[in-house]
Design a protein around this motif. Structure first.
Motif, PDB file in Angstrom:
ATOM      1  N   LEU A  38      36.482  48.829 -18.888  1.00 31.21           N
ATOM      2  CA  LEU A  38      36.163  47.438 -19.243  1.00 31.21           C
ATOM      3  C   LEU A  38      37.424  46.599 -19.414  1.00 31.21           C
ATOM      4  N   ARG A  39      38.440  47.171 -20.058  1.00 28.85           N
ATOM      5  CA  ARG A  39      39.701  46.432 -20.208  1.00 28.85           C
ATOM      6  C   ARG A  39      40.294  46.099 -18.842  1.00 28.85           C
ATOM      7  N   ALA A  40      40.251  47.061 -17.924  1.00 28.02           N
ATOM      8  CA  ALA A  40      40.817  46.843 -16.590  1.00 28.02           C
ATOM      9  C   ALA A  40      40.027  45.779 -15.823  1.00 28.02           C
ATOM     10  N   ILE A  41      38.705  45.877 -15.834  1.00 23.58           N
ATOM     11  CA  ILE A  41      37.866  44.923 -15.096  1.00 23.58           C
ATOM     12  C   ILE A  41      37.945  43.530 -15.717  1.00 23.58           C
ATOM     13  N   ASN A  42      37.819  43.450 -17.038  1.00 24.65           N
ATOM     14  CA  ASN A  42      37.812  42.140 -17.692  1.00 24.65           C
ATOM     15  C   ASN A  42      39.186  41.461 -17.675  1.00 24.65           C
ATOM     16  N   TYR A  70      38.459  67.813 -20.665  1.00 22.62           N
ATOM     17  CA  TYR A  70      38.581  66.933 -19.510  1.00 22.62           C
ATOM     18  C   TYR A  70      37.240  66.251 -19.301  1.00 22.62           C
ATOM     19  N   ILE A  71      37.264  64.926 -19.135  1.00 25.55           N
ATOM     20  CA  ILE A  71      36.054  64.120 -19.032  1.00 25.55           C
ATOM     21  C   ILE A  71      35.961  63.491 -17.654  1.00 25.55           C
ATOM     22  N   TYR A  72      34.749  63.508 -17.087  1.00 25.79           N
ATOM     23  CA  TYR A  72      34.429  62.740 -15.886  1.00 25.79           C
ATOM     24  C   TYR A  72      33.198  61.919 -16.235  1.00 25.79           C
ATOM     25  N   HIS A  73      33.257  60.615 -15.953  1.00 27.07           N
ATOM     26  CA  HIS A  73      32.132  59.743 -16.277  1.00 27.07           C
ATOM     27  C   HIS A  73      31.968  58.726 -15.157  1.00 27.07           C
ATOM     28  N   ASN A  74      30.771  58.662 -14.586  1.00 22.08           N
ATOM     29  CA  ASN A  74      30.421  57.690 -13.564  1.00 22.08           C
ATOM     30  C   ASN A  74      29.369  56.774 -14.186  1.00 22.08           C
ATOM     31  N   PHE A  75      29.597  55.463 -14.125  1.00 21.52           N
ATOM     32  CA  PHE A  75      28.708  54.516 -14.792  1.00 21.52           C
ATOM     33  C   PHE A  75      28.741  53.169 -14.095  1.00 21.52           C
ATOM     34  N   TYR A  76      27.796  52.301 -14.478  1.00 23.71           N
ATOM     35  CA  TYR A  76      27.720  50.948 -13.942  1.00 23.71           C
ATOM     36  C   TYR A  76      28.162  49.944 -14.993  1.00 23.71           C
ATOM     37  N   LEU A  77      28.888  48.932 -14.528  1.00 16.16           N
ATOM     38  CA  LEU A  77      29.189  47.748 -15.318  1.00 16.16           C
ATOM     39  C   LEU A  77      28.448  46.590 -14.662  1.00 16.16           C
ATOM     40  N   LYS A  78      28.076  45.615 -15.469  1.00 16.29           N
ATOM     41  CA  LYS A  78      27.347  44.475 -14.933  1.00 16.29           C
ATOM     42  C   LYS A  78      27.929  43.183 -15.470  1.00 16.29           C
ATOM     43  N   ALA A  79      27.980  42.180 -14.609  1.00 14.08           N
ATOM     44  CA  ALA A  79      28.495  40.871 -15.001  1.00 14.08           C
ATOM     45  C   ALA A  79      27.553  40.214 -16.008  1.00 14.08           C
ATOM     46  N   THR A  80      28.148  39.445 -16.908  1.00 14.53           N
ATOM     47  CA  THR A  80      27.350  38.693 -17.884  1.00 14.53           C
ATOM     48  C   THR A  80      27.534  37.200 -17.632  1.00 14.53           C
ATOM     49  N   LYS A  81      26.782  36.400 -18.362  1.00 15.61           N
ATOM     50  CA  LYS A  81      26.882  34.951 -18.242  1.00 15.61           C
ATOM     51  C   LYS A  81      28.074  34.398 -19.012  1.00 15.61           C
ATOM     52  N   CYS A  82      28.773  35.245 -19.738  1.00 12.30           N
ATOM     53  CA  CYS A  82      29.968  34.829 -20.466  1.00 12.30           C
ATOM     54  C   CYS A  82      31.179  34.814 -19.540  1.00 12.30           C
TER      55      CYS A  82
END
Length: 161
Positions: A38-42, A70-82
């Motif tokens: 999130l920090r990278a995308i935002n 060791y962690i692997y995580h695949n997930f979705y981020l979604k745009a908001t109206k903010c």
């Protein structure tokens, strides 16, 4: 052989099907990775929207011993109206937009005693879902495998006699 390890982990990983799983329900060890993405995308200069976690696709972890995971995580981020840079945003203050593609993120990192380690450097790969190819998915898994092997971590295959 390394690719096989991640394939096994991904198939054995948790596949969540809830349409809008909240970030607060994630285990702390996975929240840290989502926060990195999130920090990278935002912070990305081309992004005008603020993004939030939508849902997990796959989660996998290898306990390497001595409190190393060791962690692997695949997930979705979604745009908001903010707008990008909105402080303390959540789904109640920033509703999701339905006119933007999802961001498919895969992240892998090493933790020690619950804290994210800086070495090896956490790997974050986030791509608009329509642009994500099978080759990109394969490259993600290979990169994460190399990260684990470069640290001398044990593998599931090493346990089999």
């Amino acid at each position: 052989m390394a690719v096989l390890l991640w394939v096994v982990l991904l198939s054995a990983g948790v596949s969540l099907s809830q349409a809008q799983e909240s970030f607060s329900k994630l285990p702390d060890i996975y929240k840290k990775g989502v926060e990195l993405a999130l920090r990278a995308i935002n912070a990305h200069h081309a992004s005008k929207d603020h993004f939030l976690f939508l849902k997990s696709i796959h989660q996998a972890e290898i306990e390497a011993g001595f409190d190393v995971v060791y962690i692997y995580h695949n997930f979705y981020l979604k745009a908001t109206k903010c707008k990008r840079g909105t402080e303390n945003a959540d789904t109640t203050t920033c509703a999701f937009r339905n006119d933007r593609p999802l961001i498919d993120c895969a992240i892998c990192y090493k933790t020690y005693a619950g804290a994210t380690e800086e070495e090896p450097k956490p790997y974050v790969s986030c791509v608009h879902k329509p642009a994500l190819t099978q080759d990109m998915k394969k490259d993600r898994i290979e990169h994460c495998n190399k990260m684990g092997y470069s640290s001398g971590s044990p593998t599931l295959l090493a346990v089999i006699s």
